[in-house]
Write a protein that holds these residues in place. Structure first.
Motif, PDB file in Angstrom:
ATOM      1  N   ALA A 179      24.409  29.073 -58.339  1.00  0.00           N
ATOM      2  CA  ALA A 179      25.677  29.677 -57.912  1.00  0.00           C
ATOM      3  C   ALA A 179      26.831  28.703 -58.143  1.00  0.00           C
ATOM      4  O   ALA A 179      27.885  29.090 -58.656  1.00  0.00           O
ATOM      5  CB  ALA A 179      25.603  30.084 -56.442  1.00  0.00           C
ATOM      6  N   ARG A 180      26.625  27.418 -57.787  1.00  0.00           N
ATOM      7  CA  ARG A 180      27.689  26.407 -57.979  1.00  0.00           C
ATOM      8  C   ARG A 180      28.081  26.287 -59.449  1.00  0.00           C
ATOM      9  O   ARG A 180      29.267  26.242 -59.775  1.00  0.00           O
ATOM     10  CB  ARG A 180      27.200  25.038 -57.488  1.00  0.00           C
ATOM     11  N   ALA A 181      27.077  26.254 -60.316  1.00  0.00           N
ATOM     12  CA  ALA A 181      27.343  26.111 -61.756  1.00  0.00           C
ATOM     13  C   ALA A 181      28.137  27.306 -62.277  1.00  0.00           C
ATOM     14  O   ALA A 181      29.073  27.144 -63.072  1.00  0.00           O
ATOM     15  CB  ALA A 181      26.029  25.971 -62.516  1.00  0.00           C
ATOM     16  N   GLN A 182      27.776  28.499 -61.810  1.00  0.00           N
ATOM     17  CA  GLN A 182      28.469  29.709 -62.270  1.00  0.00           C
ATOM     18  C   GLN A 182      29.904  29.781 -61.745  1.00  0.00           C
ATOM     19  O   GLN A 182      30.807  30.225 -62.459  1.00  0.00           O
ATOM     20  CB  GLN A 182      27.693  30.957 -61.841  1.00  0.00           C
ATOM     21  N   VAL A 183      30.121  29.336 -60.505  1.00  0.00           N
ATOM     22  CA  VAL A 183      31.483  29.290 -59.956  1.00  0.00           C
ATOM     23  C   VAL A 183      32.351  28.385 -60.830  1.00  0.00           C
ATOM     24  O   VAL A 183      33.478  28.730 -61.190  1.00  0.00           O
ATOM     25  CB  VAL A 183      31.482  28.811 -58.478  1.00  0.00           C
ATOM     26  N   GLN A 184      31.799  27.224 -61.183  1.00  0.00           N
ATOM     27  CA  GLN A 184      32.570  26.294 -62.020  1.00  0.00           C
ATOM     28  C   GLN A 184      32.865  26.895 -63.398  1.00  0.00           C
ATOM     29  O   GLN A 184      33.965  26.732 -63.930  1.00  0.00           O
ATOM     30  CB  GLN A 184      31.832  24.953 -62.133  1.00  0.00           C
ATOM     31  N   ASP A 185      31.903  27.654 -63.949  1.00  0.00           N
ATOM     32  CA  ASP A 185      32.127  28.331 -65.235  1.00  0.00           C
ATOM     33  C   ASP A 185      33.251  29.359 -65.126  1.00  0.00           C
ATOM     34  O   ASP A 185      34.108  29.465 -66.016  1.00  0.00           O
ATOM     35  CB  ASP A 185      30.846  29.042 -65.709  1.00  0.00           C
ATOM     36  N   VAL A 186      33.248  30.125 -64.034  1.00  0.00           N
ATOM     37  CA  VAL A 186      34.286  31.137 -63.816  1.00  0.00           C
ATOM     38  C   VAL A 186      35.656  30.465 -63.735  1.00  0.00           C
ATOM     39  O   VAL A 186      36.619  30.895 -64.376  1.00  0.00           O
ATOM     40  CB  VAL A 186      34.006  31.960 -62.531  1.00  0.00           C
ATOM     41  N   LEU A 187      35.737  29.385 -62.953  1.00  0.00           N
ATOM     42  CA  LEU A 187      37.023  28.695 -62.778  1.00  0.00           C
ATOM     43  C   LEU A 187      37.511  28.087 -64.089  1.00  0.00           C
ATOM     44  O   LEU A 187      38.701  28.155 -64.402  1.00  0.00           O
ATOM     45  CB  LEU A 187      36.904  27.627 -61.679  1.00  0.00           C
ATOM     46  N   LYS A 188      36.591  27.521 -64.863  1.00  0.00           N
ATOM     47  CA  LYS A 188      36.966  26.960 -66.179  1.00  0.00           C
ATOM     48  C   LYS A 188      37.523  28.057 -67.079  1.00  0.00           C
ATOM     49  O   LYS A 188      38.519  27.872 -67.772  1.00  0.00           O
ATOM     50  CB  LYS A 188      35.731  26.339 -66.862  1.00  0.00           C
ATOM     51  N   ASP A 189      36.861  29.214 -67.068  1.00  0.00           N
ATOM     52  CA  ASP A 189      37.294  30.339 -67.902  1.00  0.00           C
ATOM     53  C   ASP A 189      38.694  30.811 -67.495  1.00  0.00           C
ATOM     54  O   ASP A 189      39.561  31.028 -68.341  1.00  0.00           O
ATOM     55  CB  ASP A 189      36.286  31.491 -67.801  1.00  0.00           C
ATOM     56  N   ILE A 190      38.914  30.941 -66.179  1.00  0.00           N
ATOM     57  CA  ILE A 190      40.224  31.387 -65.678  1.00  0.00           C
ATOM     58  C   ILE A 190      41.298  30.364 -66.049  1.00  0.00           C
ATOM     59  O   ILE A 190      42.376  30.725 -66.537  1.00  0.00           O
ATOM     60  CB  ILE A 190      40.188  31.624 -64.149  1.00  0.00           C
ATOM     61  N   GLN A 191      40.994  29.078 -65.835  1.00  0.00           N
ATOM     62  CA  GLN A 191      41.989  28.039 -66.154  1.00  0.00           C
ATOM     63  C   GLN A 191      42.291  28.040 -67.654  1.00  0.00           C
ATOM     64  O   GLN A 191      43.447  27.888 -68.054  1.00  0.00           O
ATOM     65  CB  GLN A 191      41.503  26.673 -65.668  1.00  0.00           C
ATOM     66  N   ARG A 193      42.136  30.633 -69.687  1.00  0.00           N
ATOM     67  CA  ARG A 193      42.946  31.827 -69.978  1.00  0.00           C
ATOM     68  C   ARG A 193      44.401  31.610 -69.538  1.00  0.00           C
ATOM     69  O   ARG A 193      45.329  32.047 -70.217  1.00  0.00           O
ATOM     70  CB  ARG A 193      42.405  33.052 -69.238  1.00  0.00           C
ATOM     71  N   ARG A 194      44.565  30.960 -68.381  1.00  0.00           N
ATOM     72  CA  ARG A 194      45.925  30.748 -67.868  1.00  0.00           C
ATOM     73  C   ARG A 194      46.697  29.757 -68.739  1.00  0.00           C
ATOM     74  O   ARG A 194      47.886  29.898 -68.960  1.00  0.00           O
ATOM     75  CB  ARG A 194      45.878  30.230 -66.420  1.00  0.00           C
ATOM     76  N   THR A 195      45.989  28.745 -69.258  1.00  0.00           N
ATOM     77  CA  THR A 195      46.605  27.758 -70.135  1.00  0.00           C
ATOM     78  C   THR A 195      47.043  28.395 -71.446  1.00  0.00           C
ATOM     79  O   THR A 195      48.107  28.082 -71.981  1.00  0.00           O
ATOM     80  CB  THR A 195      45.603  26.613 -70.435  1.00  0.00           C
ATOM     81  N   ASN A 196      46.228  29.314 -71.924  1.00  0.00           N
ATOM     82  CA  ASN A 196      46.507  29.956 -73.219  1.00  0.00           C
ATOM     83  C   ASN A 196      47.414  31.180 -73.115  1.00  0.00           C
ATOM     84  O   ASN A 196      47.790  31.751 -74.119  1.00  0.00           O
ATOM     85  CB  ASN A 196      45.191  30.373 -73.908  1.00  0.00           C
ATOM     86  N   ALA A 197      47.703  31.579 -71.894  1.00  0.00           N
ATOM     87  CA  ALA A 197      48.500  32.811 -71.722  1.00  0.00           C
ATOM     88  C   ALA A 197      49.948  32.596 -72.143  1.00  0.00           C
ATOM     89  O   ALA A 197      50.493  31.530 -72.008  1.00  0.00           O
ATOM     90  CB  ALA A 197      48.445  33.246 -70.264  1.00  0.00           C
TER      91      ALA A 197
END
Length: 197
Positions: A179-191, A193-197
């Motif tokens: 669960a911890r690893a997947q949370v970090q993956d989700v946050l990396k993906d969101i960050q 996307r936000r950087t590239n937006a």
């Protein structure tokens, strides 16, 4: 403006644990159940309107969840009436929280995210899941409800498969490390996307 990540999942799927992991990773977390507890407690905004609709539901100037359960069992339209009072107050609590938070990402822990249409207000959604036998074992181990009560709760929630299909991200909570690893993956993906937006 904070990024709104809606977190949902059926009973026993590991939603509270996942919310804590998001908090450990620097996210603000707003919890719909905690908001309802605040609204029902002494001085809470739901006490007067629920007391007006159902006087017997008030005990010691607070809303009694046990009394509400009895009312819902006895009167078919009680649940709709209660929800019509509570849902707008919960939405107001959420809006105030979002207007005050300074976190980059706010996780909104909402059990009925899709059922209430709150997913439309989110920037993205995440659903926690485990196989049905794990879910049932977890709920039964708590010792707080019968199998009949568990099935009744499930019947009010969208099926897990539908929640997973509708969510932007799915986190399998079979182990804490996973669960911890997947949370970090989700946050990396969101960050990302936000950087590239």
């Amino acid at each position: 403006m904070t990024y709104k990540l809606g977190l949902t999942g059926s009973i026993g799927m590991g939603k509270s644990t996942t919310a804590k992991i998001f908090a450990e990773n620097g996210c603000a977390v707003w919890d719909a159940d905690a908001a309802v507890h605040r609204l029902y407690s002494q001085g809470g905004a739901a006490v007067a309107p629920i007391g007006h609709a159902f006087p017997s539901a008030i005990v010691d100037d607070a809303v009694s969840r046990d009394r509400l359960k009895s009312l819902i069992a006895d009167y078919p339209d009680a649940l709709n009436k209660i929800e019509s009072i509570v849902h707008p107050l919960v939405a107001e609590d959420r809006a105030i929280y979002l207007s005050e938070t300074e976190a980059d990402i706010t996780v909104l822990d909402i059990p009925l995210l899709f059922e209430t249409g709150a997913d439309a207000l989110m920037d993205a959604t995440v659903c926690v899941t485990v196989p049905p036998e794990t879910q049932k074992a977890r709920v039964m181990e708590r010792g707080t409800m019968t199998e009949e009560q568990f099935q009744a709760i499930l019947s009010k929630q969208l099926p897990d498969a539908e929640k997973r299909a509708r969510a932007d991200y799915v986190i399998v909570t079979d182990t804490l490390e996973h669960a911890r690893a997947q949370v970090q993956d989700v946050l990396k993906d969101i960050q990302g996307r936000r950087t590239n937006a």
